[in-house]
Design a protein around this motif. Structure first.
Motif, mmCIF file in Angstrom:
data_model
loop_
_atom_site.group_PDB
_atom_site.id
_atom_site.type_symbol
_atom_site.label_atom_id
_atom_site.label_comp_id
_atom_site.label_asym_id
_atom_site.label_seq_id
_atom_site.Cartn_x
_atom_site.Cartn_y
_atom_site.Cartn_z
ATOM 1 N N THR A 1 0.846 -1.192 0.000
ATOM 2 C CA THR A 1 0.000 0.000 0.000
ATOM 3 C C THR A 1 0.883 1.243 0.000
ATOM 4 O O THR A 1 1.782 1.368 0.834
ATOM 5 C CB THR A 1 -0.918 0.002 1.240
ATOM 6 N N ALA A 2 0.599 2.166 -0.941
ATOM 7 C CA ALA A 2 1.369 3.418 -1.008
ATOM 8 C C ALA A 2 0.515 4.604 -0.544
ATOM 9 O O ALA A 2 0.958 5.742 -0.581
ATOM 10 C CB ALA A 2 1.868 3.636 -2.437
ATOM 11 N N GLY A 3 -0.724 4.364 -0.133
ATOM 12 C CA GLY A 3 -1.625 5.395 0.358
ATOM 13 C C GLY A 3 -3.035 5.070 -0.094
ATOM 14 O O GLY A 3 -3.216 4.067 -0.781
ATOM 15 N N PRO A 4 -4.075 5.812 0.273
ATOM 16 C CA PRO A 4 -4.036 6.846 1.293
ATOM 17 C C PRO A 4 -4.052 6.201 2.681
ATOM 18 O O PRO A 4 -4.430 5.049 2.811
ATOM 19 C CB PRO A 4 -5.342 7.615 1.032
ATOM 20 N N GLY A 5 -3.642 6.983 3.681
ATOM 21 C CA GLY A 5 -3.635 6.442 5.041
ATOM 22 C C GLY A 5 -2.715 7.258 5.932
ATOM 23 O O GLY A 5 -2.236 8.328 5.542
ATOM 24 N N LEU A 6 -2.477 6.718 7.131
ATOM 25 C CA LEU A 6 -1.596 7.402 8.080
ATOM 26 C C LEU A 6 -0.172 7.269 7.547
ATOM 27 O O LEU A 6 0.335 6.156 7.383
ATOM 28 C CB LEU A 6 -1.718 6.769 9.465
ATOM 29 N N ILE A 7 0.452 8.402 7.286
ATOM 30 C CA ILE A 7 1.659 8.401 6.466
ATOM 31 C C ILE A 7 2.812 7.587 7.069
ATOM 32 O O ILE A 7 3.541 6.900 6.336
ATOM 33 C CB ILE A 7 2.085 9.859 6.120
ATOM 34 N N GLY A 8 2.952 7.634 8.406
ATOM 35 C CA GLY A 8 4.051 6.881 9.038
ATOM 36 C C GLY A 8 3.917 5.396 8.773
ATOM 37 O O GLY A 8 4.889 4.720 8.407
ATOM 38 N N MET B 1 11.357 2.467 -7.895
ATOM 39 C CA MET B 1 11.608 2.600 -6.461
ATOM 40 C C MET B 1 11.300 4.014 -5.959
ATOM 41 O O MET B 1 11.416 4.301 -4.776
ATOM 42 C CB MET B 1 13.075 2.255 -6.160
ATOM 43 N N ASP B 2 10.900 4.895 -6.887
ATOM 44 C CA ASP B 2 10.617 6.271 -6.489
ATOM 45 C C ASP B 2 9.141 6.488 -6.136
ATOM 46 O O ASP B 2 8.719 7.621 -5.889
ATOM 47 C CB ASP B 2 11.040 7.250 -7.603
ATOM 48 N N VAL B 3 8.339 5.431 -6.099
ATOM 49 C CA VAL B 3 6.922 5.594 -5.718
ATOM 50 C C VAL B 3 6.875 6.192 -4.314
ATOM 51 O O VAL B 3 7.493 5.653 -3.395
ATOM 52 C CB VAL B 3 6.187 4.233 -5.666
ATOM 53 N N ALA B 4 6.107 7.289 -4.161
ATOM 54 C CA ALA B 4 6.079 7.963 -2.861
ATOM 55 C C ALA B 4 4.862 7.534 -2.046
ATOM 56 O O ALA B 4 3.829 7.156 -2.605
ATOM 57 C CB ALA B 4 6.043 9.471 -3.084
ATOM 58 N N ALA B 5 4.991 7.597 -0.724
ATOM 59 C CA ALA B 5 3.853 7.355 0.165
ATOM 60 C C ALA B 5 2.946 8.578 0.102
ATOM 61 O O ALA B 5 3.420 9.711 0.144
ATOM 62 C CB ALA B 5 4.357 7.146 1.592
ATOM 63 N N ARG B 6 1.634 8.333 -0.013
ATOM 64 C CA ARG B 6 0.686 9.448 -0.156
ATOM 65 C C ARG B 6 -0.398 9.398 0.911
ATOM 66 O O ARG B 6 -1.155 8.441 0.977
ATOM 67 C CB ARG B 6 0.013 9.374 -1.537
ATOM 68 N N PRO B 7 -0.486 10.458 1.753
ATOM 69 C CA PRO B 7 -1.545 10.451 2.760
ATOM 70 C C PRO B 7 -2.929 10.545 2.116
ATOM 71 O O PRO B 7 -3.894 9.984 2.611
ATOM 72 C CB PRO B 7 -1.257 11.694 3.603
ATOM 73 N N ARG B 8 -3.035 11.270 1.001
ATOM 74 C CA ARG B 8 -4.309 11.387 0.272
ATOM 75 C C ARG B 8 -4.099 10.856 -1.143
ATOM 76 O O ARG B 8 -3.077 11.158 -1.768
ATOM 77 C CB ARG B 8 -4.752 12.857 0.207
ATOM 78 N N TRP B 9 -5.056 10.111 -1.643
ATOM 79 C CA TRP B 9 -4.927 9.554 -2.978
ATOM 80 C C TRP B 9 -6.321 9.163 -3.473
ATOM 81 O O TRP B 9 -6.752 8.014 -3.315
ATOM 82 C CB TRP B 9 -4.003 8.328 -2.942
#
Ligand code: KG4
Ligand code: ZN
Length: 349
Positions: free
Chosen positions: A77-84, A330-338
């Motif tokens: 999972t890369a988001g959305p969710g609690l970013i930590g 490998m550059d996929v970023a974690a996203r709090p909103r998506w």
């Protein structure tokens, strides 16, 4: 495919085959850590994910009876969710994929829920989806992998929040939905419970397919205050009736708005599908089943273990994309909103 899910308070990992066999579905819930705080604390969640993700992934492989080299690819999972928490799962997935030199996919958590009925029931596109969880209440026409047309969403709280907050007022443990359902299940006369409390019917007669739950939440709080004795207690029979009336009102609101969505859908869906934690609720399922049969559609909802957060739905969404040739760098970023309909098909006017 290995799937890793860490976007809220469950550390989960699963191995799923290309032909939709769930070889393992390991879920480690952080309920105990969050219980003293009355809700999910992001910092505690991130630390707990970090402590358990390695163990959970190991266990998923062990239970599946596969080795690292058997994996075709890794999804997280890369988001959305609690970013930590999202970062913990995402980095773990990337590290495993990089070490094994296998493809990696960063998955939208909502897409995991949205595609889960294809894992459990092989539902064909397009289908009408009610996505009801602790953070989301949406109606989507699922047209294909990556093509989600948003038809309705909540203007305030999510349905799960309405269950959870009411459960909290009744001093039930969190997440409150299943506990509220259990309490409501003790009601022996639903008709009189409904008549007794006369809860509002949100957005009744209003155009569109959006939802609203804050009015219900407020009404329940007021009714509960009126029932509370001077020593601060509420009779169990009153709490049971109120829980049953609320559950009925939520199920009714969900199905009323979904009915509008079915009437206004740009193309006829092949099925009505519910996913997300609240879809585990028996009264909600019954209301949707009735609606589907009136509309001449089959109704499907994944089993409870695939409705609440899990790694299998993330592995499956990974499989659906991987089959279509997608992999991520490998550059996929974690996203709090998506938002799920980010790349939506534009309606022609
Ligand atoms: O999908 P989910 O596990 O997590 C996300 O929010 O993404 O959904 C959790 C929500 C919580 O609000 C929980 O109370 C609710 O689903 N829930 C239920 C039931 N089981 C879980 N609500 C009503 N009845 C249930 N049986
Ligand atoms: Zn979820």
């Amino acid at each position: 495919m290995l799937g890793i899910e860490t976007s809220c308070d469950e550390t989960a990992a699963s191995v799923v085959t290309d032909d939709a066999r769930i070889l393992s579905n390991v879920i480690y819930s952080q309920l105990v850590q969050h219980a003293p705080h009355g809700g999910v604390v992001p910092e505690i969640a991130a630390r707990a994910h970090l402590e358990s993700v390695g163990r959970v992934v190991d266990e998923a492989l062990k239970q599946a009876g596969v080795t690292w080299s058997d994996l075709s690819a890794v999804s997280a999972t890369a988001g959305p969710g609690l970013i930590g928490g999202v970062m913990v799962g995402l980095m773990t997935g990337k590290a495993i994929a990089a070490h094994l030199d296998k493809p990696f996919l960063g998955i939208n958590h909502l897409e995991g829920h949205a595609l889960s009925p294809r894992l459990s029931h092989g539902v064909e596109f397009p289908y009408m989806l009610l996505l009801v969880s602790g953070g989301h209440t949406q109606i989507l026409l699922v047209e294909d992998v990556g093509q989600y047309r948003l038809l309705g969403t909540t203007v305030d709280d999510a349905a799960g929040e309405c269950f959870d907050k009411t459960a909290k007022l009744l001093s039930l443990p969190q997440p409150g939905g299943p506990h509220l359902e259990k309490l409501a299940g003790k009601c022996t006369d639903l008709a009189s419970a409904i008549a007794r409390f006369d809860l509002p019917r949100p957005l009744l007669g209003k155009k569109g397919c959006d939802f609203s739950f804050s009015g219900l939440k407020t009404a329940v709080r007021e009714k509960l205050e009126a029932l509370t004795t001077p020593d601060g207690t509420v009779k169990e029979s009153d709490a049971v009736d109120l829980a049953a009336a609320l559950q009925h009102a939520i199920a009714g609101h969900l199905s009323a708005r979904l009915k509008k969505a079915l009437e206004s859908a740009p193309q006829k869906p092949k099925a009505l599908v519910a996913a997300g934690g609240v879809a585990a609720n028996g009264a909600v399922r019954a209301a949707l089943e009735k609606l589907a049969s009136e509309a001449g559609l089959p109704f499907m909802a994944p089993p409870s273990s695939l409705c609440t957060d899990n790694g299998a739905m993330i592995a499956w969404a990974g499989i659906e994309h991987f089959r279509r040739g997608r992999t991520d760098g490998m550059d996929v970023a974690a996203r709090p909103r998506w938002p799920l309909d980010e790349n939506r098909v534009k309606l022609s006017t």
